[in-house]
Design a protein around this motif. Structure first.
Motif, PDB file in Angstrom:
ATOM      1  N   THR A 219       0.827  -1.201   0.000  1.00 35.91           N
ATOM      2  CA  THR A 219       0.000   0.000   0.000  1.00 35.91           C
ATOM      3  C   THR A 219       0.866   1.257   0.000  1.00 35.91           C
ATOM      4  OG1 THR A 219      -1.780  -1.159   1.145  1.00 35.91           O
ATOM      5  CG2 THR A 219      -1.797   1.235   1.256  1.00 35.91           C
ATOM      6  N   LEU A 220       1.953   1.243   0.760  1.00 31.85           N
ATOM      7  CA  LEU A 220       2.874   2.382   0.736  1.00 31.85           C
ATOM      8  C   LEU A 220       3.456   2.579  -0.659  1.00 31.85           C
ATOM      9  CD1 LEU A 220       4.729   1.829   4.123  1.00 31.85           C
ATOM     10  CD2 LEU A 220       3.419   3.873   3.494  1.00 31.85           C
ATOM     11  N   ASP A 221       3.819   1.491  -1.318  1.00 35.46           N
ATOM     12  CA  ASP A 221       4.353   1.589  -2.678  1.00 35.46           C
ATOM     13  C   ASP A 221       3.279   2.082  -3.652  1.00 35.46           C
ATOM     14  OD1 ASP A 221       6.772   0.694  -1.740  1.00 35.46           O
ATOM     15  OD2 ASP A 221       6.472  -1.384  -2.380  1.00 35.46           O
ATOM     16  N   ALA A 222       2.039   1.619  -3.460  1.00 33.92           N
ATOM     17  CA  ALA A 222       0.941   2.066  -4.313  1.00 33.92           C
ATOM     18  C   ALA A 222       0.669   3.551  -4.110  1.00 33.92           C
ATOM     19  CB  ALA A 222      -0.322   1.254  -4.022  1.00 33.92           C
ATOM     20  N   ALA A 223       0.733   4.004  -2.851  1.00 34.10           N
ATOM     21  CA  ALA A 223       0.511   5.421  -2.567  1.00 34.10           C
ATOM     22  C   ALA A 223       1.579   6.291  -3.218  1.00 34.10           C
ATOM     23  CB  ALA A 223       0.487   5.648  -1.053  1.00 34.10           C
ATOM     24  N   ALA A 224       2.819   5.803  -3.212  1.00 30.24           N
ATOM     25  CA  ALA A 224       3.897   6.552  -3.856  1.00 30.24           C
ATOM     26  C   ALA A 224       3.676   6.640  -5.363  1.00 30.24           C
ATOM     27  CB  ALA A 224       5.237   5.897  -3.548  1.00 30.24           C
ATOM     28  N   GLU A 225       3.221   5.537  -5.963  1.00 30.66           N
ATOM     29  CA  GLU A 225       2.939   5.549  -7.397  1.00 30.66           C
ATOM     30  C   GLU A 225       1.766   6.468  -7.716  1.00 30.66           C
ATOM     31  OE1 GLU A 225       2.902   4.996 -11.405  1.00 30.66           O
ATOM     32  OE2 GLU A 225       4.498   4.526  -9.965  1.00 30.66           O
ATOM     33  N   LEU A 226       0.748   6.458  -6.898  1.00 29.94           N
ATOM     34  CA  LEU A 226      -0.391   7.361  -7.118  1.00 29.94           C
ATOM     35  C   LEU A 226       0.034   8.818  -6.998  1.00 29.94           C
ATOM     36  CD1 LEU A 226      -3.125   5.391  -5.155  1.00 29.94           C
ATOM     37  CD2 LEU A 226      -3.142   5.855  -7.612  1.00 29.94           C
TER      38      LEU A 226
END
Length: 324
Positions: A219-226
């Motif tokens: 989720t942290l990685d997804a938030a960074a991509e978003l």
């Protein structure tokens, strides 16, 4: 990183390869704690190698018991040892603890308030061995037992800290276990695990991710991509399923435009259900999107393939949020 298309060996977890890892953080932490706590004993149901308790066995062979493939006996013996003043840490797979020994955990441990720690491997979709070994509903089952603390740690940092915390806690605990080479996601110099407390690990306002366990890393990685795509996304990590930090969850949800729960568990009965209950009870009206496993047994296959198929990868989280 797990090889594409490879079915992981029994008890072998997937490492993403993107971060530093710690080998057997649970076993290492238990050995360190046991140096100062002679009452700690270790037990396993013939799964010592695959639940990372072998470092404890090697350090304290006279304080270690292999009960064999008998999970009810594992819990009952642990309960008896606790009543004599010992502090048992009992390891097995999550499916075996919850499906085979559920009544023993409920009555022998929780009903009596006995000080035993159940440490459960293969949480959710971390094995390719199908419905017999994938503990995809364990959080829902365990949170329904009165008086039982339920923990789903994120990484090596939190596993080590949670092991110390539950050793200090007087009462029964069920803790999920990531084993082998476990990624370091949370900074051990700054992060502090506390039973019953959620922590915001990323600021953001448009999307409010609420995650637990290994899914917080993704989720942290997804938030960074978003963020790179112009979408602000905050992350609230909820490592304790019970007692649930409803106040922090409600306050976090009130400050974002949309709430997205992310869990390595079926979406019914676990984190998503707890968040929905919390928003309703606190009068917080926000769109709620649930990312997790469907209400079905998952087939056998390679772990990366299954996780991609059922939406538990970083790329799948990003795609699901963007599509909504």
């Amino acid at each position: 990183m797990a090889e594409r298309g490879r079915t992981l060996a029994m008890g072998e977890d997937e490492a993403t390869g993107a971060r530093d890892t710690v080998e057997a953080p649970f076993g290492r932490a238990l050995v360190a704690i046991a140096r100062q706590r002679p009452e700690i004993v270790g037990l396993t149901a013939d799964l010592g190698k695959y639940t990372d308790i072998l470092p404890f066995r090697d350090a304290y062979p006279d304080r270690f018991l292999n009960i064999g493939m008998a999970e009810q006996n594992l819990v009952a013996i642990a309960a008896g040892l606790a009543r004599t003043g010992k502090l048992p840490f009992a390891t097995t797979y999550g499916v075996f603890a919850t499906r085979r020994a559920y009544d023993y955990i409920a009555i022998a441990l929780a009903h009596s308030g006995v000080n035993v720690k159940i440490v459960a491997g293969l949480p959710g979709l971390t094995t390719g061995y199908g419905g017999t070994h994938q503990a995809i509903e364990d959080l829902a089952l365990m949170r329904m037992i009165p008086g039982l603390v339920v923990i789903d740690p994120c990484d090596a940092t939190e596993i080590a800290q949670a092991t110390a915390a539950i050793a200090d806690y007087d009462g029964p605990v069920y803790m999920r276990l990531l084993r082998g080479k476990v990624p370091v996601v949370l900074d051990p110099a700054r992060y502090r695990f506390e039973i019953g407390k959620a922590q915001q690990v990323r600021e953001g306002g448009a999307i409010g991710f609420i995650s637990t366990g290994m899914m917080t890393e993704r989720t942290l990685d997804a938030a960074a991509e978003l963020e790179r795509r112009g979408v602000s996304a905050g992350v609230l990590h909820v490592p304790t399923i019970k007692p649930f930090d409803a106040a922090t969850v409600a306050a976090f949800a009130a400050e974002v435009d949309r709430v997205v729960t992310v869990e390595n568990h079926v979406v019914a009965g676990g984190l998503a259900s707890l968040v929905a209950e919390t928003l309703f009870e606190h009068g917080v009206s926000k769109p709620l999107q649930r990312i997790g496993l469907p209400d079905r047994f998952i087939e056998c296959g390679s772990v990366p393939t299954l996780q991609a198929r059922y939406g538990l990868t970083t790329a799948a989280i990003v795609a699901t949020v963007i599509a909504a």
